[in-house]
Write an enzyme that holds these catalytic residues in place. Structure first.
Site, PDB file in Angstrom:
ATOM      1  N   GLU A  95       3.697  -6.401  13.225  1.00 46.17           N
ATOM      2  CA  GLU A  95       2.622  -6.555  14.206  1.00 46.17           C
ATOM      3  C   GLU A  95       2.084  -7.989  14.092  1.00 46.17           C
ATOM      4  O   GLU A  95       1.726  -8.609  15.077  1.00 46.17           O
ATOM      5  CB  GLU A  95       1.512  -5.537  13.918  1.00 46.17           C
ATOM      6  N   ARG A 154       0.820  -1.217   0.000  1.00 49.05           N
ATOM      7  CA  ARG A 154       0.000   0.000   0.000  1.00 49.05           C
ATOM      8  C   ARG A 154       0.853   1.265   0.000  1.00 49.05           C
ATOM      9  O   ARG A 154       0.369   2.335  -0.397  1.00 49.05           O
ATOM     10  CB  ARG A 154      -1.008  -0.047   1.156  1.00 49.05           C
TER      11      ARG A 154
HETATM   12  P1  AMP Z   1       4.939  -2.310  11.326  1.00 46.11           P
HETATM   13  O1  AMP Z   1       6.220  -2.801  10.720  1.00 46.11           O
HETATM   14  O2  AMP Z   1       4.539  -3.082  12.539  1.00 46.11           O
HETATM   15  O3  AMP Z   1       4.966  -0.813  11.560  1.00 46.11           O
HETATM   16  O4  AMP Z   1       3.814  -2.631  10.273  1.00 46.11           O
HETATM   17  C1  AMP Z   1       3.602  -1.789   9.226  1.00 46.11           C
HETATM   18  C2  AMP Z   1       3.210  -2.528   7.970  1.00 46.11           C
HETATM   19  O5  AMP Z   1       2.196  -3.486   8.207  1.00 46.11           O
HETATM   20  C3  AMP Z   1       2.667  -1.547   6.982  1.00 46.11           C
HETATM   21  O6  AMP Z   1       3.145  -1.889   5.693  1.00 46.11           O
HETATM   22  C4  AMP Z   1       1.169  -1.676   7.096  1.00 46.11           C
HETATM   23  O7  AMP Z   1       0.573  -1.572   5.841  1.00 46.11           O
HETATM   24  C5  AMP Z   1       0.942  -3.051   7.732  1.00 46.11           C
HETATM   25  N1  AMP Z   1       0.049  -3.018   8.897  1.00 46.11           N
HETATM   26  C6  AMP Z   1       0.401  -3.256  10.181  1.00 46.11           C
HETATM   27  N2  AMP Z   1      -0.648  -3.187  10.995  1.00 46.11           N
HETATM   28  C7  AMP Z   1      -1.706  -2.877  10.215  1.00 46.11           C
HETATM   29  C8  AMP Z   1      -3.098  -2.641  10.479  1.00 46.11           C
HETATM   30  N3  AMP Z   1      -3.621  -2.742  11.720  1.00 46.11           N
HETATM   31  N4  AMP Z   1      -3.891  -2.319   9.428  1.00 46.11           N
HETATM   32  C9  AMP Z   1      -3.366  -2.229   8.176  1.00 46.11           C
HETATM   33  N5  AMP Z   1      -2.088  -2.441   7.870  1.00 46.11           N
HETATM   34  C10 AMP Z   1      -1.253  -2.762   8.867  1.00 46.11           C
END
Ligand code: AMP
Length: 184
Positions: free
Chosen positions: A109, A72
């Site tokens: 996450e 995205r």
């Molecule tokens: P992080 O590395 O934990 O900051 O995760 C970020 C990546 O995971 C990004 O590319 C987001 O698009 C996706 N992502 C993580 N959590 C969510 C969520 N609750 N909703 C949508 N996309 C998420």
């Protein structure tokens, strides 16, 4: 007459995006509330306002490359690159890029993964903005920043559509380097 440049403090825009974001509970795993941005992208006026607002803080900062994080981050990063008159660089999941690449691993996450860029995607001294839709733990963006620095780029900042602040992403990345339109 040229319309005023919207900023990240445009409260009308924040409310309008908030009204269109879709929360999808238990996707892709139980306990995760997925923030679905597709209704925002589907509205051309709202999409345009979002791109203006996410670009505005970086106008005049001589950004030469915008890195969008798969997948995205591509959708937001490419139009932001055009708005800033910068080139666009995709940061992809490992194994997808055709040319010689550099990789960094990170934890998500939900699960763990890696991020990869072409080794010649960023030239020494280029000024780089990293773009993604959601900032969660910050692991993805942090790994992307490590790639930028390994290639000799200078990180100007991060631009996210929204941040899940309770996951401490802004602290991990450094609050002063993070801009986000919405915060949860
Ligand atoms: P992080 O590395 O934990 O900051 O995760 C970020 C990546 O995971 C990004 O590319 C987001 O698009 C996706 N992502 C993580 N959590 C969510 C969520 N609750 N909703 C949508 N996309 C998420």
């Amino acid at each position: 007459m040229t319309p005023p440049v919207p900023s990240l403090t445009d409260t009308t825009l924040v409310a309008d995006v908030n009204a269109r974001l879709r929360d999808v509970p238990d996707f892709p795993k139980p306990g995760i509330v997925f923030k679905d941005i597709t209704p925002v992208l589907a509205d051309p006026r709202l999409f345009g306002r979002v791109i203006n607002a996410m670009s505005a803080p970086f106008r005049g900062q001589h950004v030469t490359k915008v890195v969008g994080v798969e997948a995205r981050g591509f959708l937001l990063g490419a139009p932001i690159a055009l708005a800033l008159n910068a080139g666009f660089v995709p940061a992809r999941k490992p194994g997808k890029l055709p040319h010689r690449s550099v990789v960094e691993r990170y934890s998500l996450e939900y699960g763990s993964d890696g991020v990869e860029m072409h080794e010649d995607a960023i030239l020494q001294g280029e000024r780089v903005l990293i773009v993604d839709d959601v900032l969660a733990t910050g692991g993805t963006a942090e790994a992307t920043a490590r790639l930028v620095s390994r290639l000799g780029g200078e990180l100007v900042g991060f631009s996210f559509l929204l941040s899940l602040d309770f996951l401490e992403g802004p602290n991990r990345l450094g609050r002063e380097r993070v801009t986000t339109l919405l915060t949860f």
